[in-house]
Design an enzyme around this catalytic site. Structure first.
Site, short mmCIF file in Angstrom:
data_model
loop_
_atom_site.label_atom_id
_atom_site.label_comp_id
_atom_site.label_asym_id
_atom_site.label_seq_id
_atom_site.Cartn_x
_atom_site.Cartn_y
_atom_site.Cartn_z
N ALA A 64 0.83 -1.21 0.00
CA ALA A 64 0.00 0.00 0.00
C ALA A 64 0.86 1.25 0.00
O ALA A 64 1.98 1.25 0.51
CB ALA A 64 -0.90 0.00 1.22
N GLY A 65 0.32 2.32 -0.58
CA GLY A 65 0.96 3.61 -0.53
C GLY A 65 1.64 4.01 -1.83
O GLY A 65 1.91 5.18 -2.06
N LYS A 121 -1.88 4.95 -4.20
CA LYS A 121 -2.89 5.21 -3.18
C LYS A 121 -4.28 5.33 -3.80
O LYS A 121 -5.28 4.96 -3.19
CB LYS A 121 -2.57 6.50 -2.44
CG LYS A 121 -1.36 6.38 -1.51
CD LYS A 121 -1.04 7.73 -0.88
CE LYS A 121 0.25 7.70 -0.08
NZ LYS A 121 0.10 7.24 1.30
N ASN A 125 9.08 8.51 5.16
CA ASN A 125 7.98 9.31 4.61
C ASN A 125 7.06 9.76 5.73
O ASN A 125 6.90 9.09 6.75
CB ASN A 125 7.21 8.52 3.53
CG ASN A 125 6.04 7.76 4.10
OD1 ASN A 125 4.95 8.29 4.30
ND2 ASN A 125 6.27 6.47 4.41
N PHE A 144 -1.36 10.18 4.48
CA PHE A 144 -2.58 9.73 3.77
C PHE A 144 -3.11 10.77 2.78
O PHE A 144 -4.31 11.09 2.76
CB PHE A 144 -3.71 9.36 4.74
CG PHE A 144 -3.47 8.15 5.58
CD1 PHE A 144 -2.49 7.22 5.27
CD2 PHE A 144 -4.28 7.91 6.70
CE1 PHE A 144 -2.30 6.10 6.06
CE2 PHE A 144 -4.10 6.78 7.49
CZ PHE A 144 -3.12 5.88 7.17
N SER A 194 -0.04 3.44 10.37
CA SER A 194 0.80 4.50 9.79
C SER A 194 1.15 5.49 10.89
O SER A 194 0.28 5.89 11.67
CB SER A 194 0.05 5.23 8.67
OG SER A 194 -0.01 4.40 7.55
N ASN A 221 1.90 8.57 10.54
CA ASN A 221 1.78 9.97 10.11
C ASN A 221 0.39 10.56 10.23
O ASN A 221 0.15 11.67 9.77
CB ASN A 221 2.29 10.10 8.67
CG ASN A 221 3.72 9.60 8.55
OD1 ASN A 221 4.57 9.98 9.34
ND2 ASN A 221 3.97 8.71 7.60
N THR A 222 -0.55 9.81 10.82
CA THR A 222 -1.86 10.37 11.15
C THR A 222 -1.95 10.36 12.68
O THR A 222 -1.92 9.28 13.27
CB THR A 222 -3.00 9.53 10.53
OG1 THR A 222 -2.94 9.66 9.11
CG2 THR A 222 -4.36 10.00 11.02
N LYS A 248 -3.35 -4.31 9.28
CA LYS A 248 -1.94 -3.98 9.05
C LYS A 248 -1.37 -3.33 10.29
O LYS A 248 -1.87 -2.30 10.75
CB LYS A 248 -1.79 -3.06 7.84
CG LYS A 248 -0.32 -2.76 7.52
CD LYS A 248 -0.16 -2.16 6.14
CE LYS A 248 1.29 -1.85 5.83
NZ LYS A 248 1.43 -1.27 4.47
N ASN A 275 3.99 -2.26 8.83
CA ASN A 275 4.09 -0.91 8.28
C ASN A 275 5.51 -0.36 8.54
O ASN A 275 6.40 -1.12 8.94
CB ASN A 275 3.02 -0.03 8.94
CG ASN A 275 2.48 1.02 7.99
OD1 ASN A 275 3.25 1.72 7.34
ND2 ASN A 275 1.16 1.12 7.88
N THR A 276 5.72 0.91 8.34
CA THR A 276 7.03 1.55 8.57
C THR A 276 7.30 1.67 10.07
O THR A 276 6.38 1.59 10.89
CB THR A 276 7.04 2.95 7.95
OG1 THR A 276 5.94 3.70 8.48
CG2 THR A 276 6.90 2.89 6.44
C1 LIG Z 1 6.24 6.67 0.49
C2 LIG Z 1 5.49 5.60 1.24
C3 LIG Z 1 4.10 5.69 1.40
C4 LIG Z 1 3.41 4.71 2.09
N1 LIG Z 1 2.05 4.82 2.22
C5 LIG Z 1 1.36 3.84 2.86
C6 LIG Z 1 -0.05 3.89 2.96
O1 LIG Z 1 -0.70 4.81 2.47
N2 LIG Z 1 -0.68 2.89 3.62
C7 LIG Z 1 0.00 1.83 4.18
O2 LIG Z 1 -0.62 0.95 4.75
N3 LIG Z 1 1.34 1.75 4.07
C8 LIG Z 1 2.02 2.72 3.43
N4 LIG Z 1 3.38 2.62 3.32
C9 LIG Z 1 4.07 1.47 3.94
C10 LIG Z 1 4.34 0.37 2.93
O3 LIG Z 1 3.15 -0.17 2.43
C11 LIG Z 1 5.16 -0.76 3.58
O4 LIG Z 1 4.35 -1.41 4.54
C12 LIG Z 1 6.42 -0.26 4.27
O5 LIG Z 1 7.06 0.72 3.48
C13 LIG Z 1 7.41 -1.40 4.52
O6 LIG Z 1 7.76 -2.06 3.34
P1 LIG Z 1 9.12 -1.72 2.51
O7 LIG Z 1 10.27 -1.79 3.48
O8 LIG Z 1 9.14 -2.76 1.44
O9 LIG Z 1 8.94 -0.36 1.97
C14 LIG Z 1 4.10 3.60 2.64
C15 LIG Z 1 5.49 3.51 2.47
C16 LIG Z 1 6.19 4.48 1.78
C17 LIG Z 1 7.68 4.34 1.63
#
Ligand SMILES: Cc1cc2nc3c(=O)[nH]c(=O)nc-3n(C[C@H](O)[C@H](O)[C@H](O)COP(=O)(O)O)c2cc1C
Length: 338
Positions: free
Chosen positions: A69-70, A73, A118, A122, A187, A189-190, A223, A252-253
């Site tokens: 996701a992300g 979006k 990041n 959202f 997330s 960031n909210t 998630k 997630n992050t």
């Molecule tokens: C720029 C960016 C935007 C993201 N936006 C979302 C989001 O809107 N919703 C969500 O559930 N995760 C979001 N994520 C998290 C990713 O879906 C993923 O869970 C996280 O980056 C870990 O995976 P990765 O190490 O492969 O990036 C975002 C990540 C990045 C880098």
């Protein structure tokens, strides 16, 4: 030229010469246009990994590697993701109301660490517009052959105590287009969103969605953040099992920025290689405690990190940051070495 060499030698330097968010919009615009052009989609087929079908939640995934996701979006490039060889795609996070997200800049690259931070917050078109876009895609006969997940979250202006209503609004508008729905409570960031992982708030949210889902019967996934403690995790799993959650996306992050030099640090969620271990540890903890299927997300940047997630017990994989650094050749590299 091999796909990896083309990306790493030519496309990535071009994209990385731009500010991260500008690069993201450019890439997405190209994929959006390509999604309408059969010859462009056919050209993407060279990146497709071999089929390794997997059945989960009653769905068939042509291979286990999905787009996290992300990235998309608003669901503007779904046919392109399928053509590039993803085994599934998760759009969103979509919120009930359209919102701009946080002020820019809000995405930061760390090439040495193969990481991103990041704090987008959202930014998205809102559930209504996304639903209309998905309806059009379906009516035009361009809906892809791969499973499509829709990830939903809380609108920033909705008070946290009304979160369930906000998720319900998006769920009602979007469920008909989703092969599975993800409740994003992780997330960073909210403001307040992660508090929905706490017992009472989570119970309230999951019960509301479960009741609503009695007729729709979609697989609902949760998630979660990599930063939850093991005692939080026990509660999260119990609440999921009590409320017919079909699986967990981990993770997630992270808010742990210890891999980033202090002078370069930024507020937000860290993704990519430094997240790998923490995220895998949480998958191990989940699979040791529960039979809930896990989709792995977090630091999958090559074949070894992908294998590690499967060995930890994950059923499916998702990539985001690794795809930015490695490009479309990453899918083949992973699939051929599983
Ligand atoms: C720029 C960016 C935007 C993201 N936006 C979302 C989001 O809107 N919703 C969500 O559930 N995760 C979001 N994520 C998290 C990713 O879906 C993923 O869970 C996280 O980056 C870990 O995976 P990765 O190490 O492969 O990036 C975002 C990540 C990045 C880098």
């Amino acid at each position: 030229m091999k796909p990896n060499a083309l990306y790493e030698g030519l496309v990535r330097p071009l994209l990385f010469s731009l500010d991260p968010e500008t690069a993201h919009h450019l890439a997405l615009r190209v994929l959006r246009v390509a999604s309408r052009l059969p010859f462009a989609l056919a050209a993407f087929h060279r990146f497709r990994p071999p089929e390794k079908p997997k059945t989960l939640f009653g769905l068939t995934f042509p291979n286990p590697i999905g787009l996290a996701a992300g990235f998309d979006k608003n669901g503007v490039a779904i046919p392109a993701w399928a053509a590039l060889g993803f085994g599934f795609v998760e759009i969103g996070t979509v919120t009930a109301k359209a919102q701009p997200g946080n002020p820019r800049p809000r995405i930061f690259r760390y090439p040495e660490q193969e990481a991103l931070i990041n704090r987008l917050g959202f930014n998205n078109d809102g559930a209504e517009i996304v639903a209309a876009r998905l309806r059009k895609l379906r009516e035009n006969g361009r809906w892809p052959q791969i499973p499509v997940g829709i990830n939903i979250g809380k609108s920033k202006i909705t008070p946290i105590e009304n979160a369930a209503d906000d998720y319900l609004h998006s769920f009602r508008l979007l469920h008909e287009f989703a092969d599975y729905i993800v409740l994003n409570v992780s997330s960073p960031n909210t403001p307040g969103l992660r508090s929905l992982q706490e017992h009472d708030a989570l119970e309230q949210l999951l019960r509301a969605i479960r009741d609503e889902n009695q007729t729709t019967r979609k697989p609902i996934l949760l998630k979660i953040a990599p930063d939850v403690s093991l005692s939080d995790l026990d509660q999260i799993i119990a609440t999921c099992e009590a409320n017919e959650i079909a699986g967990i996306i981990a993770t997630n992050t992270t808010l742990d920025h210890s891999a980033i030099p202090a002078s370069l640090d930024q507020a937000g969620g860290l993704s990519g290689r430094p997240l790998r271990e923490k995220s895998t540890e949480l998958i191990r903890a989940i699979t040791a405690r529960s039979r809930l299927p896990v989709i792995a997300s977090g630091g999958i940047v090559d074949a070894a990190s992908a294998r590690e997630k499967l060995e930890a017990g994950a059923q499916l994989l998702q990539v985001y940051t690794g795809y930015i650094y490695r490009g479309p050749g990453l899918l083949r590299e992973i699939a051929e070495n599983l």
